[in-house]
Motif scaffolding. Structure first.
Motif, PDB file in Angstrom:
ATOM      1  N   TYR A 103      26.698 115.810 -28.343  1.00  0.00           N
ATOM      2  CA  TYR A 103      25.313 115.468 -28.006  1.00  0.00           C
ATOM      3  C   TYR A 103      25.206 115.115 -26.539  1.00  0.00           C
ATOM      4  CZ  TYR A 103      20.867 113.015 -27.798  1.00  0.00           C
ATOM      5  OH  TYR A 103      19.601 112.628 -27.446  1.00  0.00           O
ATOM      6  N   GLY A 104      24.304 115.752 -25.864  1.00  0.00           N
ATOM      7  CA  GLY A 104      24.111 115.494 -24.439  1.00  0.00           C
ATOM      8  C   GLY A 104      24.212 116.779 -23.641  1.00  0.00           C
ATOM      9  N   GLY A 105      25.358 117.466 -23.783  1.00  0.00           N
ATOM     10  CA  GLY A 105      25.516 118.747 -23.114  1.00  0.00           C
ATOM     11  C   GLY A 105      25.710 118.633 -21.611  1.00  0.00           C
ATOM     12  N   HIS A 106      25.603 119.773 -20.943  1.00  0.00           N
ATOM     13  CA  HIS A 106      25.776 119.832 -19.494  1.00  0.00           C
ATOM     14  C   HIS A 106      24.545 119.370 -18.732  1.00  0.00           C
ATOM     15  CE1 HIS A 106      28.956 122.847 -20.581  1.00  0.00           C
ATOM     16  NE2 HIS A 106      29.574 122.286 -19.567  1.00  0.00           N
ATOM     17  N   ILE A 107      23.356 119.605 -19.279  1.00  0.00           N
ATOM     18  CA  ILE A 107      22.117 119.334 -18.540  1.00  0.00           C
ATOM     19  C   ILE A 107      21.222 118.394 -19.329  1.00  0.00           C
ATOM     20  CG2 ILE A 107      20.000 120.337 -17.579  1.00  0.00           C
ATOM     21  CD1 ILE A 107      21.517 122.950 -17.175  1.00  0.00           C
ATOM     22  N   GLY A 108      20.786 117.343 -18.658  1.00  0.00           N
ATOM     23  CA  GLY A 108      19.726 116.486 -19.182  1.00  0.00           C
ATOM     24  C   GLY A 108      18.551 116.585 -18.229  1.00  0.00           C
ATOM     25  N   ASP A 109      17.345 116.635 -18.750  1.00  0.00           N
ATOM     26  CA  ASP A 109      16.202 116.782 -17.854  1.00  0.00           C
ATOM     27  C   ASP A 109      14.946 116.159 -18.441  1.00  0.00           C
ATOM     28  OD1 ASP A 109      16.042 119.009 -19.783  1.00  0.00           O
ATOM     29  OD2 ASP A 109      14.332 119.650 -18.589  1.00  0.00           O
ATOM     30  N   CYS A 143      21.066 120.144 -25.314  1.00  0.00           N
ATOM     31  CA  CYS A 143      20.693 119.581 -26.611  1.00  0.00           C
ATOM     32  C   CYS A 143      19.297 118.979 -26.536  1.00  0.00           C
ATOM     33  CB  CYS A 143      21.678 118.487 -27.014  1.00  0.00           C
ATOM     34  SG  CYS A 143      23.401 119.028 -27.070  1.00  0.00           S
ATOM     35  N   CYS A 144      18.608 118.991 -27.667  1.00  0.00           N
ATOM     36  CA  CYS A 144      17.309 118.322 -27.741  1.00  0.00           C
ATOM     37  C   CYS A 144      17.011 117.937 -29.177  1.00  0.00           C
ATOM     38  CB  CYS A 144      16.191 119.199 -27.169  1.00  0.00           C
ATOM     39  SG  CYS A 144      15.814 120.662 -28.148  1.00  0.00           S
ATOM     40  N   ASP A 145      16.181 116.923 -29.338  1.00  0.00           N
ATOM     41  CA  ASP A 145      15.755 116.549 -30.680  1.00  0.00           C
ATOM     42  C   ASP A 145      14.962 117.704 -31.280  1.00  0.00           C
ATOM     43  OD1 ASP A 145      16.907 114.111 -30.254  1.00  0.00           O
ATOM     44  OD2 ASP A 145      15.024 113.054 -29.880  1.00  0.00           O
ATOM     45  N   LYS A 146      15.153 117.946 -32.566  1.00  0.00           N
ATOM     46  CA  LYS A 146      14.482 119.075 -33.210  1.00  0.00           C
ATOM     47  C   LYS A 146      12.970 118.968 -33.107  1.00  0.00           C
ATOM     48  CE  LYS A 146      14.242 122.023 -37.214  1.00  0.00           C
ATOM     49  NZ  LYS A 146      14.900 122.470 -38.452  1.00  0.00           N
ATOM     50  N   ASN A 147      12.439 117.747 -33.112  1.00  0.00           N
ATOM     51  CA  ASN A 147      10.978 117.591 -33.062  1.00  0.00           C
ATOM     52  C   ASN A 147      10.407 117.745 -31.662  1.00  0.00           C
ATOM     53  OD1 ASN A 147      11.743 115.206 -31.877  1.00  0.00           O
ATOM     54  ND2 ASN A 147      10.883 113.872 -33.457  1.00  0.00           N
ATOM     55  N   ILE A 166      22.702 118.975 -35.702  1.00  0.00           N
ATOM     56  CA  ILE A 166      23.521 117.874 -36.186  1.00  0.00           C
ATOM     57  C   ILE A 166      22.694 116.592 -36.174  1.00  0.00           C
ATOM     58  CG2 ILE A 166      25.690 118.910 -35.391  1.00  0.00           C
ATOM     59  CD1 ILE A 166      25.598 116.928 -33.026  1.00  0.00           C
ATOM     60  N   TYR A 167      23.105 115.649 -36.984  1.00  0.00           N
ATOM     61  CA  TYR A 167      22.443 114.349 -36.989  1.00  0.00           C
ATOM     62  C   TYR A 167      23.139 113.412 -36.006  1.00  0.00           C
ATOM     63  CZ  TYR A 167      19.267 115.227 -40.852  1.00  0.00           C
ATOM     64  OH  TYR A 167      18.251 115.718 -41.635  1.00  0.00           O
ATOM     65  N   VAL A 168      22.353 112.808 -35.122  1.00  0.00           N
ATOM     66  CA  VAL A 168      22.836 111.796 -34.186  1.00  0.00           C
ATOM     67  C   VAL A 168      21.919 110.593 -34.325  1.00  0.00           C
ATOM     68  CG1 VAL A 168      23.303 111.224 -31.779  1.00  0.00           C
ATOM     69  CG2 VAL A 168      23.670 113.566 -32.582  1.00  0.00           C
ATOM     70  N   ASN A 169      22.489 109.471 -34.785  1.00  0.00           N
ATOM     71  CA  ASN A 169      21.685 108.255 -34.999  1.00  0.00           C
ATOM     72  C   ASN A 169      20.435 108.548 -35.841  1.00  0.00           C
ATOM     73  OD1 ASN A 169      23.504 106.817 -33.383  1.00  0.00           O
ATOM     74  ND2 ASN A 169      22.380 107.353 -31.532  1.00  0.00           N
ATOM     75  N   ASN A 170      20.639 109.273 -36.927  1.00  0.00           N
ATOM     76  CA  ASN A 170      19.566 109.615 -37.877  1.00  0.00           C
ATOM     77  C   ASN A 170      18.496 110.542 -37.302  1.00  0.00           C
ATOM     78  OD1 ASN A 170      20.669 108.055 -39.998  1.00  0.00           O
ATOM     79  ND2 ASN A 170      19.814 106.209 -39.074  1.00  0.00           N
ATOM     80  N   GLU A 171      18.759 111.134 -36.137  1.00  0.00           N
ATOM     81  CA  GLU A 171      17.847 112.120 -35.557  1.00  0.00           C
ATOM     82  C   GLU A 171      18.511 113.489 -35.616  1.00  0.00           C
ATOM     83  OE1 GLU A 171      14.774 111.749 -34.298  1.00  0.00           O
ATOM     84  OE2 GLU A 171      14.665 109.571 -34.568  1.00  0.00           O
ATOM     85  N   LEU A 172      17.738 114.514 -36.013  1.00  0.00           N
ATOM     86  CA  LEU A 172      18.281 115.870 -36.065  1.00  0.00           C
ATOM     87  C   LEU A 172      18.230 116.473 -34.665  1.00  0.00           C
ATOM     88  CD1 LEU A 172      19.517 117.876 -38.028  1.00  0.00           C
ATOM     89  CD2 LEU A 172      17.231 118.791 -38.453  1.00  0.00           C
ATOM     90  N   VAL A 173      19.399 116.839 -34.155  1.00  0.00           N
ATOM     91  CA  VAL A 173      19.536 117.336 -32.783  1.00  0.00           C
ATOM     92  C   VAL A 173      19.941 118.804 -32.810  1.00  0.00           C
ATOM     93  CG1 VAL A 173      20.908 117.142 -30.666  1.00  0.00           C
ATOM     94  CG2 VAL A 173      20.126 115.074 -31.850  1.00  0.00           C
ATOM     95  N   GLN A 174      19.299 119.603 -31.972  1.00  0.00           N
ATOM     96  CA  GLN A 174      19.636 121.019 -31.841  1.00  0.00           C
ATOM     97  C   GLN A 174      20.564 121.217 -30.640  1.00  0.00           C
ATOM     98  OE1 GLN A 174      15.658 122.776 -31.614  1.00  0.00           O
ATOM     99  NE2 GLN A 174      15.840 123.361 -33.766  1.00  0.00           N
ATOM    100  N   ARG A 175      21.591 122.073 -30.830  1.00  0.00           N
ATOM    101  CA  ARG A 175      22.557 122.369 -29.773  1.00  0.00           C
ATOM    102  C   ARG A 175      22.432 123.840 -29.392  1.00  0.00           C
ATOM    103  NH1 ARG A 175      27.248 122.550 -31.212  1.00  0.00           N
ATOM    104  NH2 ARG A 175      28.405 121.704 -29.430  1.00  0.00           N
ATOM    105  N   TYR A 176      22.104 124.076 -28.126  1.00  0.00           N
ATOM    106  CA  TYR A 176      21.902 125.432 -27.608  1.00  0.00           C
ATOM    107  C   TYR A 176      22.949 125.750 -26.545  1.00  0.00           C
ATOM    108  CZ  TYR A 176      17.106 125.308 -29.515  1.00  0.00           C
ATOM    109  OH  TYR A 176      16.005 125.226 -30.329  1.00  0.00           O
ATOM    110  N   TRP A 177      23.417 127.007 -26.551  1.00  0.00           N
ATOM    111  CA  TRP A 177      24.315 127.485 -25.501  1.00  0.00           C
ATOM    112  C   TRP A 177      23.592 128.527 -24.658  1.00  0.00           C
ATOM    113  CZ3 TRP A 177      28.848 125.347 -24.216  1.00  0.00           C
ATOM    114  CH2 TRP A 177      29.475 124.517 -25.154  1.00  0.00           C
ATOM    115  N   ILE A 178      23.790 128.428 -23.357  1.00  0.00           N
ATOM    116  CA  ILE A 178      23.240 129.406 -22.409  1.00  0.00           C
ATOM    117  C   ILE A 178      24.415 130.021 -21.666  1.00  0.00           C
ATOM    118  CG2 ILE A 178      21.726 129.785 -20.423  1.00  0.00           C
ATOM    119  CD1 ILE A 178      20.263 127.173 -21.230  1.00  0.00           C
TER     120      ILE A 178
END
Length: 198
Positions: A103-109, A143-147, A166-178
Motif C-alpha cells: 500500500y502506497g506505491g511509488h507515487i502519492g499525489d 494505489c488508491c481507495d476503491k471509492n 486488498i484491504y488496508v485498515n478496513n478500506e478496500l485499496v486498488q493496486r495499479y501498475w504502470i
C-alpha cells in the motif's frame, strides 16, 4: 484523455523557501475543507510547519539523511505555469519496501480542493512518470481507495492496469501498475504523440 487547457499547463517544482506562503495557504485549504490527510505531501499535514517540513523533504532525498529508515523520496509541488499557483503535490518514492509494495506505491499525489475536476491529477501523474523514468523505475505502482473514482481514473488515464484489491485498515485499496518500458508516458495523455503521428 487529458483535458488540461494550454493556458493551464503544469510543471513539477521542488519546494524552496520562496514557496512558504503558498504552501501554508495550500495546507490551510485542505484543513478548511475537512481534509486532514494529504496524499504524497511528505508529512506536511502532520508537521504543519513549513521550515520543519522543508528540512524533512530535503532529508528525504537520500538514504543517508532520510529519517527512521524511510525510503528515499522526492516531493514536487505541481505549479500552474500561467499564474504560478500550487494546484497539487506529488511524491515519488525511489523504490519500494514491503509496506509500500502492499500500500502506497511509488507515487502519492493530491490536488487542492478548489482545483479538482480540471484534469490536473492526470497531468501531474504524467509528469511524475517522466521523473520516475529518469531515476530508473520501469514499473510504477500506484494505489488508491476503491471509492476514490477520480484517483482511479487519473491512474488509468496514464496506463494503469489494476492488479488486485486488498484491504488496508478496513478500506478496500486498488493496486495499479504502470509500465514505462519501451514507451513514453506522454503516450497516454500528452499531445506530443498526436503531433508526431500526423
Amino acid at each position: 484523455m487529458n483535458n488540461v487547457k494550454k493556458k493551464d499547463k503544469l510543471e513539477l517544482v521542488f519546494p524552496t523557501k520562496e514557496h512558504k506562503q503558498q504552501v501554508e495557504e495550500y495546507l490551510q485549504e485542505f484543513l478548511e475543507n475537512g481534509e486532514y490527510e494529504i496524499a504524497g505531501d511528505g508529512g506536511l499535514d502532520r508537521i504543519q510547519n513549513f521550515d520543519e517540513w522543508l528540512k524533512k523533504i530535503q532529508n528525504d532525498l537520500s538514504n543517508d539523511s532520510a529519517e527512521d529508515n524511510r525510503i528515499p523520496a522526492t516531493l514536487y509541488l505541481t505549479i500552474r505555469k500561467s499564474d504560478k499557483k500550487i494546484v497539487g503535490n506529488v511524491q515519488i518514492r525511489h523504490y519500494l519496501n514491503e509496506k509500500l509494495l502492499n500500500y502506497g506505491g511509488h507515487i502519492g499525489d493530491s490536488v487542492r480542493p478548489s482545483e479538482r475536476r480540471k484534469g490536473y491529477a492526470t497531468e501531474q501523474i504524467r509528469l511524475a512518470l517522466k521523473e520516475c523514468k529518469k531515476i530508473g523505475i520501469d514499473n510504477v505502482l500506484m494505489c488508491c481507495d476503491k471509492n476514490n473514482k477520480g484517483s482511479a481514473k487519473s491512474i488509468m488515464n496514464n496506463g494503469g492496469i489494476l492488479e488486485n484489491e486488498i484491504y488496508v485498515n478496513n478500506e478496500l485499496v486498488q493496486r495499479y501498475w504502470i509500465s514505462l518500458k519501451k514507451r513514453n508516458a506522454d503516450k497516454y495523455v500528452g499531445e506530443k504523440d498526436k503531433k508526431t503521428k500526423k
